[in-house]
Motif scaffolding. Sequence first.
Motif, PDB file in Angstrom:
ATOM      1  N   ALA A 197      77.296 -88.861  -4.876  1.00  0.00           N
ATOM      2  CA  ALA A 197      77.885 -88.743  -6.215  1.00  0.00           C
ATOM      3  C   ALA A 197      76.906 -88.097  -7.188  1.00  0.00           C
ATOM      4  O   ALA A 197      77.296 -87.291  -8.045  1.00  0.00           O
ATOM      5  CB  ALA A 197      78.308 -90.128  -6.715  1.00  0.00           C
ATOM      6  N   ALA A 198      75.623 -88.440  -7.047  1.00  0.00           N
ATOM      7  CA  ALA A 198      74.607 -87.855  -7.931  1.00  0.00           C
ATOM      8  C   ALA A 198      74.491 -86.349  -7.746  1.00  0.00           C
ATOM      9  O   ALA A 198      74.051 -85.639  -8.654  1.00  0.00           O
ATOM     10  CB  ALA A 198      73.256 -88.522  -7.674  1.00  0.00           C
ATOM     11  N   ALA A 199      74.903 -85.858  -6.569  1.00  0.00           N
ATOM     12  CA  ALA A 199      74.879 -84.418  -6.310  1.00  0.00           C
ATOM     13  C   ALA A 199      76.129 -83.719  -6.837  1.00  0.00           C
ATOM     14  O   ALA A 199      76.294 -82.510  -6.640  1.00  0.00           O
ATOM     15  CB  ALA A 199      74.734 -84.169  -4.810  1.00  0.00           C
ATOM     16  N   GLY A 200      77.005 -84.495  -7.498  1.00  0.00           N
ATOM     17  CA  GLY A 200      78.203 -83.902  -8.098  1.00  0.00           C
ATOM     18  C   GLY A 200      79.398 -83.824  -7.169  1.00  0.00           C
ATOM     19  O   GLY A 200      80.396 -83.159  -7.490  1.00  0.00           O
ATOM     20  N   LEU A 201      79.343 -84.520  -6.049  1.00  0.00           N
ATOM     21  CA  LEU A 201      80.450 -84.495  -5.090  1.00  0.00           C
ATOM     22  C   LEU A 201      81.369 -85.694  -5.294  1.00  0.00           C
ATOM     23  O   LEU A 201      80.941 -86.754  -5.744  1.00  0.00           O
ATOM     24  CB  LEU A 201      79.901 -84.493  -3.663  1.00  0.00           C
ATOM     25  CG  LEU A 201      79.060 -83.263  -3.295  1.00  0.00           C
ATOM     26  CD1 LEU A 201      78.412 -83.455  -1.933  1.00  0.00           C
ATOM     27  CD2 LEU A 201      79.909 -81.998  -3.308  1.00  0.00           C
ATOM     28  N   ARG A 202      82.622 -85.521  -4.932  1.00  0.00           N
ATOM     29  CA  ARG A 202      83.638 -86.557  -5.127  1.00  0.00           C
ATOM     30  C   ARG A 202      83.381 -87.728  -4.181  1.00  0.00           C
ATOM     31  O   ARG A 202      83.163 -87.549  -2.983  1.00  0.00           O
ATOM     32  CB  ARG A 202      85.015 -85.961  -4.881  1.00  0.00           C
ATOM     33  CG  ARG A 202      86.193 -86.863  -5.202  1.00  0.00           C
ATOM     34  CD  ARG A 202      87.504 -86.123  -4.973  1.00  0.00           C
ATOM     35  NE  ARG A 202      87.615 -84.963  -5.868  1.00  0.00           N
ATOM     36  CZ  ARG A 202      87.416 -83.697  -5.496  1.00  0.00           C
ATOM     37  NH1 ARG A 202      87.086 -83.429  -4.238  1.00  0.00           N
ATOM     38  NH2 ARG A 202      87.536 -82.713  -6.353  1.00  0.00           N
ATOM     39  N   ALA A 236      86.677 -86.307  -0.218  1.00  0.00           N
ATOM     40  CA  ALA A 236      85.729 -87.317  -0.690  1.00  0.00           C
ATOM     41  C   ALA A 236      85.114 -87.988   0.533  1.00  0.00           C
ATOM     42  O   ALA A 236      85.791 -88.200   1.545  1.00  0.00           O
ATOM     43  CB  ALA A 236      86.424 -88.351  -1.569  1.00  0.00           C
ATOM     44  N   LEU A 237      83.850 -88.332   0.431  1.00  0.00           N
ATOM     45  CA  LEU A 237      83.132 -88.920   1.561  1.00  0.00           C
ATOM     46  C   LEU A 237      83.528 -90.372   1.795  1.00  0.00           C
ATOM     47  O   LEU A 237      83.610 -91.169   0.859  1.00  0.00           O
ATOM     48  CB  LEU A 237      81.620 -88.852   1.296  1.00  0.00           C
ATOM     49  CG  LEU A 237      80.711 -89.451   2.379  1.00  0.00           C
ATOM     50  CD1 LEU A 237      80.802 -88.646   3.665  1.00  0.00           C
ATOM     51  CD2 LEU A 237      79.276 -89.534   1.887  1.00  0.00           C
ATOM     52  N   VAL A 238      83.769 -90.705   3.057  1.00  0.00           N
ATOM     53  CA  VAL A 238      83.865 -92.102   3.474  1.00  0.00           C
ATOM     54  C   VAL A 238      82.469 -92.569   3.892  1.00  0.00           C
ATOM     55  O   VAL A 238      81.913 -93.495   3.340  1.00  0.00           O
ATOM     56  CB  VAL A 238      84.880 -92.281   4.624  1.00  0.00           C
ATOM     57  CG1 VAL A 238      84.891 -93.736   5.102  1.00  0.00           C
ATOM     58  CG2 VAL A 238      86.271 -91.848   4.182  1.00  0.00           C
ATOM     59  N   GLU A 239      81.895 -91.892   4.868  1.00  0.00           N
ATOM     60  CA  GLU A 239      80.523 -92.163   5.288  1.00  0.00           C
ATOM     61  C   GLU A 239      80.074 -91.092   6.260  1.00  0.00           C
ATOM     62  O   GLU A 239      80.892 -90.344   6.812  1.00  0.00           O
ATOM     63  CB  GLU A 239      80.389 -93.544   5.932  1.00  0.00           C
ATOM     64  CG  GLU A 239      81.256 -93.748   7.152  1.00  0.00           C
ATOM     65  CD  GLU A 239      81.255 -95.189   7.618  1.00  0.00           C
ATOM     66  OE1 GLU A 239      80.725 -95.433   8.706  1.00  0.00           O
ATOM     67  OE2 GLU A 239      81.794 -96.063   6.891  1.00  0.00           O
ATOM     68  N   VAL A 240      78.776 -91.015   6.481  1.00  0.00           N
ATOM     69  CA  VAL A 240      78.212 -90.057   7.429  1.00  0.00           C
ATOM     70  C   VAL A 240      77.149 -90.746   8.258  1.00  0.00           C
ATOM     71  O   VAL A 240      76.431 -91.619   7.770  1.00  0.00           O
ATOM     72  CB  VAL A 240      77.627 -88.814   6.703  1.00  0.00           C
ATOM     73  CG1 VAL A 240      76.535 -89.210   5.724  1.00  0.00           C
ATOM     74  CG2 VAL A 240      77.101 -87.789   7.704  1.00  0.00           C
TER      75      VAL A 240
END
Length: 449
Positions: free
Chosen positions: A139-144, A300-304
């Motif tokens: 989120a800090a990188a500006g991604l959803r 949007a990211l769930v997890e990686v």
Amino acid sequence: MSELSGDTRIEQGNRSEEAVRKAMGRAVGVLVDAYGTGNYLPAAFHRLGIGVVHVQSSPEPISRMQPWDRSRYLDGLVYRPDGSTERALKELGPRFVLPGQEPGVRLADRLSEALGVRTNGTQFSEARRNKFKMIDAVAAAGLRTAAQLLTDDAEKAVAWAEDNGHWPCVAKPLSSASTDGVFICRDADALRAAFPSILGSTTVFNGTNTQVLVQSFLEGTEYIVDTVSVDGHAYVCGVWQYEKRLLRNGKPIYNRDLLVSPTDPAAAALIDYTRAMLDALRIHNGPAHTELIITQDGPALVEVGARVNGHLHPAFHDACIGTNSADLTALAYIRPEQFLAEYGDRVYRRRQPAVVYNAPTVRAGEVVAVNEALVEEIRSRPSVVDLTLKRRPGDLMVPTHDLLTSPLRVFLTAPDQSTVDDDYRFIESVRESVYEVRPVGSRVACGVA
């Protein structure tokens, strides 16, 4: 790490010396916690002339994951926090250190950095495993991303969901896998009920859950994006659509993974997001397995996970996309210039339709026998590359409530979609007949979803 006894320390010291002796004069690398599909990595490195040593991050192996195969390694070590493991590995002069599966990510980062080999470094290591910090960094990188709260207080979680309108919401452990301990909560009562189920329980990786991660629910279709990278140049080696089912208790379970064409508009958006996310978490080297949801506002990211996919099957992936992440990972670490020339910043081609089917069950009891005739009939279907029987006679079977309790996985691919669909429907119709199960009463009651 737990403290080792004096006798155990001596034994592990001897093991370190033996590992060095066996590997001296050979080109070697190190795999950390190569459970599950990490078992495909040694052969990939062997094909490039590299032997491997295994490092287990904890004194006891992780019992809920497929064990690492000792026969594929020059030797195996149990990590010791006193610096002796690093000293032994320095004597080996390994070409690489990387995780075989999720529990080895932090240690592989630390060892690779300490040994001065290709690494993702330790600066973002915690964010690559702790799901709360992971979402914060992305989120800090500006991604959803989802909105989130980390707490051990169910009432605080309910107030957060009420105040922000986050119904439904998701409650899950900070660090786990395979939808283990994941609940979709549609009201306050469901969220309250999720807390005792998560707190105090253990994860797939033998860790204790002391907090609950509560996130806003991402409405949309979920996907996998698999990558292998060298110095930040990622090759996308597959985009898969998750087909899931919701149980009555709100837990999602996997049903099928469907290979998506890279020309699909959804794939393009997912790939762009994934490349930016990998950079945000500094996953610049090696494999990654990313789960995302395309919401109405975009991915949007769930997890990686900075490791290979849990459904990796080299022969299957070779058939449907022309390569596989085990061989790509070996190439990335042993011949990085060749990897960059052939794969860097590129995207796979879907050669033919493909499906991974995680067959569920509603049965409970002790497995008495496997219907071998039916298993062979399934194997003989034209699109079936392989199947994995996840239960043996004597094992307890419970109704499927997460990926780990699916008793059967089948890999299907063929030049035409109709063949894959026909075979899937056949397997779906006979899945409950693969195992003969004898009810054993209360012994399995705790596993019923």
